[in-house]
Design a protein around this motif. Structure first.
Motif, PDB file in Angstrom:
ATOM      1  N   HIS A 168       0.850  -1.186   0.000  1.00  0.00           N
ATOM      2  CA  HIS A 168       0.000   0.000   0.000  1.00  0.00           C
ATOM      3  C   HIS A 168       0.889   1.240   0.000  1.00  0.00           C
ATOM      4  O   HIS A 168       1.865   1.283   0.745  1.00  0.00           O
ATOM      5  N   ASN A 169       0.526   2.226  -0.797  1.00  0.00           N
ATOM      6  CA  ASN A 169       1.207   3.523  -0.714  1.00  0.00           C
ATOM      7  C   ASN A 169       0.358   4.438   0.164  1.00  0.00           C
ATOM      8  O   ASN A 169      -0.790   4.714  -0.157  1.00  0.00           O
ATOM      9  N   LEU A 170       0.949   4.894   1.273  1.00  0.00           N
ATOM     10  CA  LEU A 170       0.226   5.763   2.204  1.00  0.00           C
ATOM     11  C   LEU A 170       0.952   7.098   2.300  1.00  0.00           C
ATOM     12  O   LEU A 170       2.188   7.147   2.265  1.00  0.00           O
ATOM     13  N   TYR A 171       0.182   8.166   2.439  1.00  0.00           N
ATOM     14  CA  TYR A 171       0.777   9.499   2.373  1.00  0.00           C
ATOM     15  C   TYR A 171       0.576  10.263   3.681  1.00  0.00           C
ATOM     16  O   TYR A 171      -0.436  10.098   4.356  1.00  0.00           O
ATOM     17  N   SER A 172       1.562  11.092   4.028  1.00  0.00           N
ATOM     18  CA  SER A 172       1.409  11.907   5.233  1.00  0.00           C
ATOM     19  C   SER A 172       2.225  13.181   5.093  1.00  0.00           C
ATOM     20  O   SER A 172       3.138  13.257   4.270  1.00  0.00           O
ATOM     21  N   LYS A 173       1.850  14.172   5.925  1.00  0.00           N
ATOM     22  CA  LYS A 173       2.597  15.434   5.902  1.00  0.00           C
ATOM     23  C   LYS A 173       3.991  15.220   6.479  1.00  0.00           C
ATOM     24  O   LYS A 173       4.981  15.743   5.990  1.00  0.00           O
ATOM     25  N   ILE A 174       4.042  14.422   7.571  1.00  0.00           N
ATOM     26  CA  ILE A 174       5.335  14.148   8.201  1.00  0.00           C
ATOM     27  C   ILE A 174       5.476  12.647   8.410  1.00  0.00           C
ATOM     28  O   ILE A 174       4.512  11.964   8.755  1.00  0.00           O
ATOM     29  N   VAL A 175       6.692  12.122   8.166  1.00  0.00           N
ATOM     30  CA  VAL A 175       7.013  10.727   8.502  1.00  0.00           C
ATOM     31  C   VAL A 175       8.022  10.752   9.638  1.00  0.00           C
ATOM     32  O   VAL A 175       9.009  11.496   9.583  1.00  0.00           O
ATOM     33  N   ASN A 178       9.794  17.306   5.965  1.00  0.00           N
ATOM     34  CA  ASN A 178       8.692  16.358   6.251  1.00  0.00           C
ATOM     35  C   ASN A 178       9.133  15.092   6.985  1.00  0.00           C
ATOM     36  O   ASN A 178       8.425  14.089   6.967  1.00  0.00           O
ATOM     37  N   PHE A 179      10.289  15.094   7.631  1.00  0.00           N
ATOM     38  CA  PHE A 179      10.848  13.831   8.128  1.00  0.00           C
ATOM     39  C   PHE A 179      11.653  14.003   9.416  1.00  0.00           C
ATOM     40  O   PHE A 179      12.427  14.954   9.550  1.00  0.00           O
ATOM     41  N   MET A 180      11.456  13.074  10.382  1.00  0.00           N
ATOM     42  CA  MET A 180      12.234  13.093  11.628  1.00  0.00           C
ATOM     43  C   MET A 180      12.624  11.663  12.042  1.00  0.00           C
ATOM     44  O   MET A 180      11.951  10.714  11.671  1.00  0.00           O
ATOM     45  N   VAL A 181      13.702  11.538  12.815  1.00  0.00           N
ATOM     46  CA  VAL A 181      14.149  10.234  13.319  1.00  0.00           C
ATOM     47  C   VAL A 181      14.189  10.270  14.843  1.00  0.00           C
ATOM     48  O   VAL A 181      14.687  11.239  15.427  1.00  0.00           O
ATOM     49  N   VAL A 182      13.713   9.215  15.508  1.00  0.00           N
ATOM     50  CA  VAL A 182      13.803   9.153  16.974  1.00  0.00           C
ATOM     51  C   VAL A 182      14.286   7.771  17.446  1.00  0.00           C
ATOM     52  O   VAL A 182      14.185   6.785  16.724  1.00  0.00           O
ATOM     53  N   ILE A 184       6.968  18.999  18.130  1.00  0.00           N
ATOM     54  CA  ILE A 184       7.385  19.859  17.029  1.00  0.00           C
ATOM     55  C   ILE A 184       6.585  19.541  15.761  1.00  0.00           C
ATOM     56  O   ILE A 184       6.250  20.450  14.991  1.00  0.00           O
ATOM     57  N   ALA A 185       6.238  18.253  15.587  1.00  0.00           N
ATOM     58  CA  ALA A 185       5.406  17.889  14.424  1.00  0.00           C
ATOM     59  C   ALA A 185       4.049  18.591  14.506  1.00  0.00           C
ATOM     60  O   ALA A 185       3.536  19.095  13.497  1.00  0.00           O
ATOM     61  N   ILE A 186       3.478  18.629  15.704  1.00  0.00           N
ATOM     62  CA  ILE A 186       2.171  19.284  15.882  1.00  0.00           C
ATOM     63  C   ILE A 186       2.285  20.771  15.532  1.00  0.00           C
ATOM     64  O   ILE A 186       1.482  21.324  14.780  1.00  0.00           O
ATOM     65  N   LYS A 187       3.341  21.380  16.074  1.00  0.00           N
ATOM     66  CA  LYS A 187       3.564  22.808  15.831  1.00  0.00           C
ATOM     67  C   LYS A 187       3.732  23.073  14.332  1.00  0.00           C
ATOM     68  O   LYS A 187       3.165  24.021  13.787  1.00  0.00           O
ATOM     69  N   ALA A 188       4.509  22.206  13.689  1.00  0.00           N
ATOM     70  CA  ALA A 188       4.807  22.390  12.264  1.00  0.00           C
ATOM     71  C   ALA A 188       3.532  22.278  11.427  1.00  0.00           C
ATOM     72  O   ALA A 188       3.287  23.096  10.532  1.00  0.00           O
ATOM     73  N   ILE A 189       2.738  21.257  11.727  1.00  0.00           N
ATOM     74  CA  ILE A 189       1.538  21.029  10.921  1.00  0.00           C
ATOM     75  C   ILE A 189       0.518  22.152  11.158  1.00  0.00           C
ATOM     76  O   ILE A 189      -0.125  22.618  10.226  1.00  0.00           O
ATOM     77  N   ARG A 190       0.410  22.603  12.414  1.00  0.00           N
ATOM     78  CA  ARG A 190      -0.510  23.708  12.702  1.00  0.00           C
ATOM     79  C   ARG A 190      -0.092  24.985  11.973  1.00  0.00           C
ATOM     80  O   ARG A 190      -0.930  25.737  11.508  1.00  0.00           O
ATOM     81  N   SER A 191       1.211  25.226  11.894  1.00  0.00           N
ATOM     82  CA  SER A 191       1.649  26.460  11.237  1.00  0.00           C
ATOM     83  C   SER A 191       1.880  26.248   9.742  1.00  0.00           C
ATOM     84  O   SER A 191       2.459  27.100   9.063  1.00  0.00           O
ATOM     85  N   ASN A 197       3.956  24.570   8.097  1.00  0.00           N
ATOM     86  CA  ASN A 197       5.331  24.654   7.643  1.00  0.00           C
ATOM     87  C   ASN A 197       6.064  23.407   8.107  1.00  0.00           C
ATOM     88  O   ASN A 197       6.424  23.280   9.269  1.00  0.00           O
ATOM     89  N   ILE A 198       6.229  22.435   7.192  1.00  0.00           N
ATOM     90  CA  ILE A 198       6.859  21.180   7.582  1.00  0.00           C
ATOM     91  C   ILE A 198       8.234  21.044   6.924  1.00  0.00           C
ATOM     92  O   ILE A 198       8.738  19.964   6.685  1.00  0.00           O
ATOM     93  N   SER A 199       8.843  22.206   6.645  1.00  0.00           N
ATOM     94  CA  SER A 199      10.156  22.202   5.998  1.00  0.00           C
ATOM     95  C   SER A 199      11.223  21.753   6.993  1.00  0.00           C
ATOM     96  O   SER A 199      11.019  21.756   8.199  1.00  0.00           O
ATOM     97  N   LYS A 200      12.369  21.360   6.421  1.00  0.00           N
ATOM     98  CA  LYS A 200      13.505  20.951   7.242  1.00  0.00           C
ATOM     99  C   LYS A 200      13.851  22.060   8.227  1.00  0.00           C
ATOM    100  O   LYS A 200      14.140  21.811   9.395  1.00  0.00           O
ATOM    101  N   LYS A 201      13.795  23.303   7.707  1.00  0.00           N
ATOM    102  CA  LYS A 201      14.178  24.439   8.531  1.00  0.00           C
ATOM    103  C   LYS A 201      13.311  24.533   9.790  1.00  0.00           C
ATOM    104  O   LYS A 201      13.813  24.753  10.889  1.00  0.00           O
ATOM    105  N   PHE A 202      12.020  24.311   9.632  1.00  0.00           N
ATOM    106  CA  PHE A 202      11.118  24.384  10.786  1.00  0.00           C
ATOM    107  C   PHE A 202      11.370  23.218  11.746  1.00  0.00           C
ATOM    108  O   PHE A 202      11.467  23.391  12.955  1.00  0.00           O
TER     109      PHE A 202
END
Lengths: 397, 59
Positions: free
Chosen positions: A147-154, A276-280, A308-315, A317-322
């Motif tokens: 399945h191809n699934l899409y999201s604002k942030i992975v 659009n991407f973070m590692v934990v 930070i993902a919540i903040k980014a999506i609310r504003s 702006n999901i760029s690397k810079k944010f």
């Protein structure tokens, strides 16, 4: 199964880091999907299952849940000369616990699901989807169907063998030197002197650059394991087997589970984000290099990444810079301290058995706790008193 | 030298995946380790790491 195609955030890996990130994202109102490749969350474990009660509270638990197998009130350190040192936790104002990871990881997922996250087990992410070099989702194999699934942030929380981050474009390869090799038996029918204490055995002959542990899960049941530098001629298993042969109280028991794991004990990532991407978690090498424990580190990072993902999506702006705020806050709050602890690890691996005896004899429980938190004033005082050790200290300061 | 894997010995710990500089090892929960032989350059870092001696370099 009918699957929705679009989400705010997709998290890969349902360990403590991923489950925490999923819970917090969902609580923040994000449409959250958590994917786990294993068919059972929390199993097989790659973990000694030790955790401190303060961390359990931090994760929203009370400390008396069904996954707490044994409360721990102290640790006993056994240096090469076998002159034991007791670290009494009550004097330090906290307690520890040995948990059952199968139940613990699931309990974290229950909380994530209650918060509104959608969780799918036995779902292997096979690729990341990109458009104009930016991550836009993932390809996941469920019941043999892609399945191809899409999201604002992975968010990649896919553990020590993380490939998602590498597919996305962050090089998370760790050098073998920074990887400890862990091996463990869950043993039943053994004799434990005090089953409310954990036992840590040190010595270059039994566990080079690491230690052997006994973490009791019951009066006669314990995780008996070893974590050592991953680049020896002899394997972690061989070291552990040899040591058990010398311990009549352990040797008479039975092995009811075998665990192994790679433990990143250094090489923290300066950058853990892309557009659009973070590692934990383990995937970002977020482990305390003093003891190799990573549950707390992963859960904290997951919480922070979610914030930070919540903040980014609310504003919008999901760029690397944010998302770089995740780098900045993580390094300021945790990273710098962990890197400090890594220096102590580098010192520790230069110690001879004689040095270890000397240090254990000279410091107390509080000091050892300080060192695992990255504060080594007492250690330095001890080192100054012994010229040979002082020479070693130049490696870290 | 070719990298060989013995998945009966492999404990699915994932350490080799993490240290592989070529990103050519995959861990499958059931099948075990899978090596992309086209990408592997037989450097042996995974062999040094493996706690189960499941990976070996053979001539």
């Amino acid at each position: 199964m009918q699957l929705k195609k679009n989400y705010d955030v997709i998290i890969v890996g349902a360990g403590p880091g991923g489950a925490m990130a999923a819970r917090k994202c969902a609580q923040g109102g994000l449409d959250t999907l958590l994917l786990e490749k294993r068919q059972e969350i929390g199993a097989p474990k790659r973990c000694g299952e030790g955790i401190s009660i303060p961390i359990l509270l931090e994760l929203g638990f009370k400390g008396n849940e069904n996954f707490v197998m044994r409360k721990i009130n102290g640790s006993i350190i056994i240096p090469p000369n076998k002159k034991e040192v007791l670290i009494d936790y009550s004097a330090l104002g906290f307690n520890g616990a040995i948990v059952e990871r199968k139940l613990f990881d699931k309990a974290l997922c229950y909380k994530a699901a209650d918060a509104g996250a959608k969780i799918i087990a036995k779902a292997t992410v096979v690729n990341v989807l990109k458009k104009n070099e930016k991550i836009i989702g993932i390809s996941v194999s469920i019941d043999g169907k892609i399945h191809n699934l899409y999201s604002k942030i992975v968010i990649a929380a896919d553990g020590v063998e993380s490939k998602i981050a590498r597919m996305a474009g962050i090089n998370t390869t760790n050098i073998a030197y920074n990887m400890d090799s862990g091996y463990q038996y869950e043993m039943a029918g053994i004799k434990i002197k005090d089953p409310n204490k954990i036992y840590l055995y040190f010595g270059n002959n039994i566990a080079p650059r690491g230690y052997i542990w006994i973490f009791p899960k019951g009066k006669t049941v314990a995780n008996v394991g070893i974590g050592i530098a991953g680049h020896h001629d002899k394997t972690a298993k061989e070291y552990l087997d040899e040591w058990i042969e010398t311990q009549p109280n352990i040797k008479k028991g039975s092995i009811i589970e075998v665990n192994a794991g790679g433990i990143p004990v250094g090489g923290f990532l300066k950058n853990m984000v892309l557009d659009n991407f973070m590692v934990v978690g383990d995937a970002a090498h977020q482990v305390n290099p003093a003891h190799g424990g990573g549950i707390g580190e992963a859960a904290r990072a997951g919480t922070l990444a979610a914030k930070i993902a919540i903040k980014a999506i609310r504003s919008k702006n999901i760029s690397k810079k944010f998302l770089e705020e995740y780098n900045q806050v993580w390094w300021a709050k945790y990273g710098n301290n962990l890197e400090n602890i890594e220096k102590y690890r580098l010192l520790f691996e230069k110690l001879s058995d004689e040095d270890m005896n000397l240090i254990t004899a000279s410091i107390n429980g509080n000091d050892i706790l300080d060192i695992s938190k990255g504060n080594g004033k007492t250690l330095i005082d001890t080192l100054i008193k012994h010229p040979k050790l002082f020479k070693l200290s130049r490696h870290i300061f | 030298m070719v990298l060989k894997v013995n998945n009966d010995k492999c404990l699915r710990c994932g350490g080799c995946v993490s240290v592989c500089p070529q990103a050519c090892i995959d861990l499958h929960e059931v099948k075990g380790i899978q090596i992309n032989k086209l990408k592997c350059n037989s450097c042996g870092i995974c062999v040094t790491f493996c706690p189960a001696k499941a990976l070996v370099l053979k001539k």
